[in-house]
Design a protein around this motif. Structure first.
Motif, mmCIF file in Angstrom:
data_model
loop_
_atom_site.group_PDB
_atom_site.id
_atom_site.type_symbol
_atom_site.label_atom_id
_atom_site.label_comp_id
_atom_site.label_asym_id
_atom_site.label_seq_id
_atom_site.Cartn_x
_atom_site.Cartn_y
_atom_site.Cartn_z
ATOM 1 N N CYS A 82 -7.304 1.990 3.651
ATOM 2 C CA CYS A 82 -6.502 3.370 3.083
ATOM 3 C C CYS A 82 -7.565 3.865 2.183
ATOM 4 O O CYS A 82 -8.144 4.710 1.692
ATOM 5 N N CYS B 26 -4.179 -0.550 0.363
ATOM 6 C CA CYS B 26 -4.724 -1.452 1.116
ATOM 7 C C CYS B 26 -6.333 -1.042 1.249
ATOM 8 O O CYS B 26 -6.655 -0.096 1.010
ATOM 9 N N CYS C 234 1.132 -1.161 -0.015
ATOM 10 C CA CYS C 234 -0.042 0.047 -0.181
ATOM 11 C C CYS C 234 0.615 1.297 0.075
ATOM 12 O O CYS C 234 1.655 1.495 0.781
ATOM 13 N N TYR D 206 0.218 4.057 0.673
ATOM 14 C CA TYR D 206 -0.243 5.193 1.600
ATOM 15 C C TYR D 206 0.195 4.627 2.987
ATOM 16 O O TYR D 206 0.805 5.567 3.892
ATOM 17 N N CYS D 207 0.129 3.379 3.366
ATOM 18 C CA CYS D 207 0.524 3.066 4.997
ATOM 19 C C CYS D 207 1.537 1.841 4.780
ATOM 20 O O CYS D 207 2.154 1.519 5.938
#
Ligand SMILES: [Zn+2]
Length: 170
Positions: free
Chosen positions: A122, A119, A88, A90-91
């Motif tokens: 997110c 994910c 992911c 973002y995270c």
């Protein structure tokens, strides 16, 4: 695992850049027609009455094939995952879906620079918002794959370890 069907040969260009993956059948045909030089052999042999052929792990073409680098990488879910290493963006958790950074509903395009693997969590946070309307941050700017990236899409995420030194630029 060492059966005929599972065996694959990494085919390099005459200049040693990775070019394609050949089945055992295809590499035997290339060998018999003298189109490839063996660089690394496997321990897998095919015996006929008159001879024994060892299937190569890595072989190079005797001749130069022009411009495989321009090969276009299809913009699809699997290739986005490969570019983003199934993570992911973002995270850092395992990616399960694809997010359009500028949502399609807000005019975002379906193009490499506007899509990332992400994910489920997110994806829910992001929803139909602009990135700056959320708490999410991108790990890196998503880029259009270049160079030898396409070979990864052929090889998949689990290449033969003995190919590794020939895939450095990929
Ligand atoms: Zn995430």
């Amino acid at each position: 695992m060492n059966n005929f069907e599972n065996h694959r040969t990494l085919i390099l260009n005459a200049t040693y850049q990775p070019l394609s993956i050949a089945s055992a059948k295809r590499s035997i045909s290339l060998l018999l027609s003298n189109k490839i030089n063996v660089i690394k052999n496997s321990n897998f042999e095919i015996r006929s009455e008159s001879s024994t052929i060892t299937i190569p792990k890595v072989a190079a073409l005797n001749y130069y094939v022009k411009a495989p680098y321009a090969r276009r990488v299809a913009l699809n879910r699997e290739n986005i995952f490969i570019r983003d290493k199934y993570i992911c963006q973002y995270c850092g958790n395992q990616a399960e879906s694809i997010d359009h950074i500028i949502p399609k509903s807000k005019g975002g395009q379906h193009e490499w620079q506007n899509v990332v693997a992400c994910c489920k969590k997110c994806n829910l946070i992001k929803a139909d918002k602009y990135l700056n309307q959320t708490i999410l941050k991108l790990a890196q700017a998503p880029l259009k794959p270049e160079g030898n990236f396409w070979i990864k899409t052929i090889i998949g995420s689990n290449p033969d370890p003995e190919w590794k030194e020939f895939l450095i630029s990929a």
